[in-house]
Design a protein around this motif. Structure first.
Motif, mmCIF file in Angstrom:
data_model
loop_
_atom_site.group_PDB
_atom_site.id
_atom_site.type_symbol
_atom_site.label_atom_id
_atom_site.label_comp_id
_atom_site.label_asym_id
_atom_site.label_seq_id
_atom_site.Cartn_x
_atom_site.Cartn_y
_atom_site.Cartn_z
ATOM 1 N N UNK A 1 0.827 -1.213 0.000
ATOM 2 C CA UNK A 1 0.000 0.000 0.000
ATOM 3 C C UNK A 1 0.858 1.257 0.000
ATOM 4 N N UNK A 2 1.965 1.210 0.735
ATOM 5 C CA UNK A 2 2.838 2.375 0.842
ATOM 6 C C UNK A 2 3.598 2.674 -0.452
ATOM 7 N N UNK A 3 3.627 1.730 -1.365
ATOM 8 C CA UNK A 3 4.318 1.952 -2.640
ATOM 9 C C UNK A 3 3.540 2.888 -3.566
ATOM 10 N N UNK A 4 2.240 3.019 -3.306
ATOM 11 C CA UNK A 4 1.378 3.830 -4.179
ATOM 12 C C UNK A 4 1.536 3.418 -5.642
ATOM 13 N N UNK A 5 1.523 2.127 -5.875
ATOM 14 C CA UNK A 5 1.777 1.594 -7.216
ATOM 15 C C UNK A 5 0.621 1.882 -8.168
ATOM 16 N N UNK A 6 0.967 2.186 -9.411
ATOM 17 C CA UNK A 6 -0.054 2.351 -10.448
ATOM 18 C C UNK A 6 -0.596 0.997 -10.893
ATOM 19 N N UNK A 7 0.305 0.010 -10.948
ATOM 20 C CA UNK A 7 -0.093 -1.314 -11.418
ATOM 21 C C UNK A 7 0.846 -2.357 -10.831
ATOM 22 N N UNK A 8 0.353 -3.570 -10.684
ATOM 23 C CA UNK A 8 1.175 -4.678 -10.198
ATOM 24 C C UNK A 8 1.156 -5.758 -11.272
ATOM 25 N N UNK A 9 2.346 -6.167 -11.716
ATOM 26 C CA UNK A 9 2.467 -7.170 -12.780
ATOM 27 C C UNK A 9 2.966 -8.481 -12.186
ATOM 28 N N UNK A 10 2.271 -9.561 -12.498
ATOM 29 C CA UNK A 10 2.609 -10.883 -11.986
ATOM 30 C C UNK A 10 2.973 -11.798 -13.153
ATOM 31 N N UNK A 11 4.096 -12.498 -13.019
ATOM 32 C CA UNK A 11 4.525 -13.462 -14.037
ATOM 33 C C UNK A 11 4.928 -14.750 -13.333
ATOM 34 N N UNK A 12 4.274 -15.861 -13.679
ATOM 35 C CA UNK A 12 4.624 -17.185 -13.148
ATOM 36 C C UNK A 12 4.685 -17.189 -11.621
ATOM 37 N N UNK A 13 3.727 -16.541 -10.993
ATOM 38 C CA UNK A 13 3.709 -16.464 -9.529
ATOM 39 C C UNK A 13 3.168 -17.751 -8.915
ATOM 40 N N UNK A 14 2.121 -18.303 -9.498
ATOM 41 C CA UNK A 14 1.636 -19.607 -9.064
ATOM 42 C C UNK A 14 0.647 -19.605 -7.918
ATOM 43 N N UNK A 15 0.352 -18.436 -7.345
ATOM 44 C CA UNK A 15 -0.596 -18.359 -6.242
ATOM 45 C C UNK A 15 -1.677 -17.330 -6.554
ATOM 46 N N UNK A 16 -2.826 -17.493 -5.921
ATOM 47 C CA UNK A 16 -3.924 -16.550 -6.108
ATOM 48 C C UNK A 16 -3.749 -15.378 -5.151
ATOM 49 N N UNK A 17 -3.836 -14.159 -5.673
ATOM 50 C CA UNK A 17 -3.715 -12.972 -4.832
ATOM 51 C C UNK A 17 -5.052 -12.677 -4.150
#
Length: 251
Positions: free
Chosen positions: A12-28
């Motif tokens: 949350x503190x990153x104030x990210x515009x977007x989060x990109x996931x590649x081959x993570x393997x788990x459900x967020x």
């Protein structure tokens, strides 16, 4: 798994515009999905909804698919079920392995991701829901799948060997020793009349093995336990007796 409140706070503190996931393997979890301004997107190695799950590259080759691709999808709480933002396609070559296809899709995925991010920030993308009726699931590969069943057809065996190359690698037994099999081809000219797993011939072209459905497989590259992978022709120079005609693989 990003379910820890402390991990949630860090993101949350990153104030990210977007989060990109590649081959993570788990459900967020949903709490994570809602943090970035543009949400979370996943780069998946198949043409969704075909081959959702853990092993899309291997399962596409194993199934004999002619094409595959990369899907950029908006993540939701399901397993690869989110709406699709972009799909890029490529051919699966006749001798493609999961290793070579991974490299091909990695390059394609990078290109498609950059294009998608540019369009997403401009607001020019429309997310397309997946059709669940067309979905298939790429189950995680188990150890039991890597041992070759010689009663299957040569075509099916050859596909699986390519699908599991370089990892986890298919194998068979000979004289009780594990034999990794790296490269093969099918022999459409020789229907074969031996028992499943029988060595019909051994020579410079490789080992001709009887498979199911009166089909034959030519093994061209192998690896003995504790040794390097080598062409069959090289190994036969010192191990001809080990691969004598009439011997049965798988025992």
């Amino acid at each position: 798994s990003l379910k820890n409140p402390e991990q949630h706070e860090i993101l949350s503190q990153l104030n990210a515009d977007i989060l990109v996931v590649v081959a993570y393997g788990l459900i967020l979890p949903q709490t994570i999905l809602e943090i970035p301004t543009y949400g979370c997107i996943n780069v998946h190695g198949s043409e969704l909804p075909r081959w959702r799950g853990a092993a899309p590259i291997q399962r596409a080759i194993e199934a004999g698919d002619k094409t595959t691709g990369v899907t950029i999808m908006q993540m939701d709480e399901g397993l690869d079920t989110g709406a699709m933002l972009a799909i890029s396609r490529c051919q699966i070559d006749p001798l493609e392995t999961s290793g070579t296809l991974y490299e091909k899709l990695a390059a394609l995925g990078c290109k498609t991701l950059i294009e998608t991010l540019q369009q997403l920030t401009k607001g020019t993308l429309t997310a397309v829901p997946q059709n669940d009726r067309d979905c298939s699931y790429a189950h995680k590969i188990t150890k039991s799948e890597t041992e070759i069943n010689w009663t299957e057809s040569a075509t099916i065996i050859a596909r699986r060997i390519r699908a599991f190359n370089p990892s986890p690698t298919c194998y068979s037994l000979i004289d009780g020793q594990r034999l990794k099999i790296w490269q093969t081809s099918t022999d459409t000219d020789n229907p074969g009349r031996g028992s499943a797993g029988e060595i019909l011939s051994a020579g410079s072209d490789g080992l001709l093995i009887q498979c199911g459905d009166q089909s034959c497989l030519i093994i061209k590259e192998i690896q003995l336990a504790g040794k390097s992978r080598l062409p069959v022709a090289e190994i036969l120079k010192s191990k001809a007796d080990m691969f004598a005609c009439g011997k049965i693989l798988g025992v």
